[in-house]
Design a protein around this motif. Structure first.
Motif, PDB file in Angstrom:
ATOM      1  N   ASP A  16       0.817  -1.214   0.000  1.00  0.00           N
ATOM      2  CA  ASP A  16       0.000   0.000   0.000  1.00  0.00           C
ATOM      3  C   ASP A  16       0.847   1.258   0.000  1.00  0.00           C
ATOM      4  N   GLN A  17       1.971   1.217   0.725  1.00  0.00           N
ATOM      5  CA  GLN A  17       2.843   2.387   0.809  1.00  0.00           C
ATOM      6  C   GLN A  17       3.448   2.714  -0.559  1.00  0.00           C
ATOM      7  N   VAL A  18       3.958   1.704  -1.226  1.00  0.00           N
ATOM      8  CA  VAL A  18       4.583   1.913  -2.535  1.00  0.00           C
ATOM      9  C   VAL A  18       3.532   2.303  -3.577  1.00  0.00           C
ATOM     10  N   ALA A  19       2.380   1.659  -3.532  1.00  0.00           N
ATOM     11  CA  ALA A  19       1.316   1.964  -4.492  1.00  0.00           C
ATOM     12  C   ALA A  19       0.874   3.422  -4.376  1.00  0.00           C
ATOM     13  N   CYS A  20       0.773   3.929  -3.154  1.00  0.00           N
ATOM     14  CA  CYS A  20       0.400   5.331  -2.948  1.00  0.00           C
ATOM     15  C   CYS A  20       1.401   6.272  -3.602  1.00  0.00           C
ATOM     16  N   LEU A  21       2.686   5.980  -3.424  1.00  0.00           N
ATOM     17  CA  LEU A  21       3.719   6.822  -4.011  1.00  0.00           C
ATOM     18  C   LEU A  21       3.660   6.792  -5.531  1.00  0.00           C
ATOM     19  N   ILE A  22       3.431   5.604  -6.098  1.00  0.00           N
ATOM     20  CA  ILE A  22       3.362   5.478  -7.555  1.00  0.00           C
ATOM     21  C   ILE A  22       2.160   6.232  -8.110  1.00  0.00           C
ATOM     22  N   VAL A  23       1.026   6.121  -7.444  1.00  0.00           N
ATOM     23  CA  VAL A  23      -0.174   6.829  -7.896  1.00  0.00           C
ATOM     24  C   VAL A  23       0.053   8.343  -7.870  1.00  0.00           C
ATOM     25  N   LEU A  24       0.669   8.848  -6.821  1.00  0.00           N
ATOM     26  CA  LEU A  24       0.950  10.280  -6.751  1.00  0.00           C
ATOM     27  C   LEU A  24       1.909  10.713  -7.856  1.00  0.00           C
ATOM     28  N   ASP A  25       2.883   9.866  -8.152  1.00  0.00           N
ATOM     29  CA  ASP A  25       3.860  10.170  -9.188  1.00  0.00           C
ATOM     30  C   ASP A  25       3.206  10.206 -10.569  1.00  0.00           C
ATOM     31  N   ILE A  26       2.347   9.245 -10.837  1.00  0.00           N
ATOM     32  CA  ILE A  26       1.664   9.205 -12.131  1.00  0.00           C
ATOM     33  C   ILE A  26       0.721  10.396 -12.265  1.00  0.00           C
ATOM     34  N   ARG A  27       0.061  10.748 -11.171  1.00  0.00           N
ATOM     35  CA  ARG A  27      -0.835  11.908 -11.211  1.00  0.00           C
ATOM     36  C   ARG A  27      -0.053  13.168 -11.572  1.00  0.00           C
ATOM     37  N   ALA A  72      -4.672  -1.410  -7.751  1.00  0.00           N
ATOM     38  CA  ALA A  72      -4.363  -1.235  -6.320  1.00  0.00           C
ATOM     39  C   ALA A  72      -5.608  -0.906  -5.509  1.00  0.00           C
ATOM     40  N   HIS A  73      -6.776  -1.288  -6.023  1.00  0.00           N
ATOM     41  CA  HIS A  73      -8.038  -0.941  -5.368  1.00  0.00           C
ATOM     42  C   HIS A  73      -8.105  -1.461  -3.930  1.00  0.00           C
TER      43      HIS A  73
END
Length: 317
Positions: A16-27, A72-73
């Motif tokens: 969850d921690q890594v997925a959050c960072l990736i989502v923010l980066d893609i955004r 990552a839902h």
């Protein structure tokens, strides 16, 4: 695309921690692509070079972000309004993207046919209208996703294990579809894009198998994308040329009287363009399908092997 994971140790962190960072980066990447496209649409006459890939780049970032939110839902929570907004952006940009591709193919066909047909302008006005409608939508304020963990941290798997599971599931769905007809090949291309977007953030972390798998996915996506575009061209060709003919006839009707000779020339020119473009499409599509059938077995073997190697490496971490 900016790379979030640059060291293999990051793959050991909670999913969850890594997925959050990736989502923010893609955004962040999507916001940049959005600004570039909007500036180009809002200032078309500026003395700056126009980016022909601006809409494509924006669509890619929107789809990449939507794929990560979907995959990552169960790891992260995000705002439902933001997800709905992204969904609408993706859906409403389809027509413009299809028009860009179809117009490009028609221009290529016209250049290769070279039969001295009358110069009939391609329906670029339709693309301009679609871009204006999309501009009104994309200009809206972008809602914050605010990704945050969904589950208790001690119940989370590592990111490497989670990613291996997601890739394994997508690969299992994809392989049967790649052995069927054009309709299922299009569905397979969607899963291939999902796997590509999942792998892209880890290509700089030190796993050689990640870059190998990504290369195979990109090649497969390109081949299936070309097939799909030629397939769609056949379906859209009547509508594209009918729209073009309608515009031409509207100009004719502004003339005094009934310009019978000019109207006949318009119909004849459009008919000739339709038949020759259709013949070009059929030849190209048949050649692409023959190439696919003759090489698909080897291609699928390489793809499956590369992905399984990556999945094994991720599970070993």
């Amino acid at each position: 695309m900016s790379q979030r994971i640059t060291h293999i140790k990051q793959l050991h962190k909670p999913a969850d921690q890594v997925a959050c960072l990736i989502v923010l980066d893609i955004r962040k990447d999507m916001q940049k692509a959005r600004r570039i496209w909007l500036n180009q649409i809002e200032n078309p006459n500026e003395n700056v070079q126009q980016d022909s890939e601006a809409l494509h780049d924006l669509r890619v970032e929107i789809r990449r972000l939507r794929v990560w939110l979907l995959q990552a839902h169960y790891q992260i929570r995000t705002k439902s309004k933001a997800r709905e907004q992204l969904k609408q952006w993706s859906h409403d940009s389809n027509t413009g993207r299809d028009l860009e591709v179809m117009l490009g193919l028609l221009q290529q066909a016209n250049a290769e046919i070279d039969l001295s047909l009358p110069d009939i302008a391609l329906p670029e006005n339709a693309l301009i209208r679609e871009n204006k409608k999309l501009e009104a939508l994309i200009s809206q304020h972008v809602l914050a996703l605010k990704p945050r963990p969904r589950a208790e941290r001690d119940k989370q798997s590592t990111f490497a294990t989670w990613l291996a599971d997601r890739l394994s599931n997508e690969l299992e769905k994809t392989l049967p579809l790649l052995k069927e007809d054009i309709e299922t090949l299009h569905k397979a291309r969607i899963h291939i894009k999902h796997m590509r977007y999942l792998i892209e953030p880890i290509t700089s972390c030190g796993l050689d198998t990640a870059q190998t798998a990504l290369t195979q996915l990109k090649e497969m996506q390109t081949r299936l994308g070309n097939l799909h575009d030629l397939f769609v061209l056949r379906q859209r060709l009547p509508g594209l040329l009918c729209g073009q003919l309608s515009e031409i006839l509207s100009h004719r009707l502004q003339q005094a009287g009934i310009p019978m000779r000019g109207i006949q020339q318009d119909f004849t020119a459009t008919r000739n363009q339709f038949t020759h473009c259709l013949r070009w499409q059929s030849t190209r599509y048949e050649a692409a399908m023959n190439d696919w059938h003759s090489t698909s077995t080897q291609t699928l073997t390489l793809l499956e092997g590369a992905l399984n190697d990556l999945i094994k490496d991720l599970r070993k971490l």
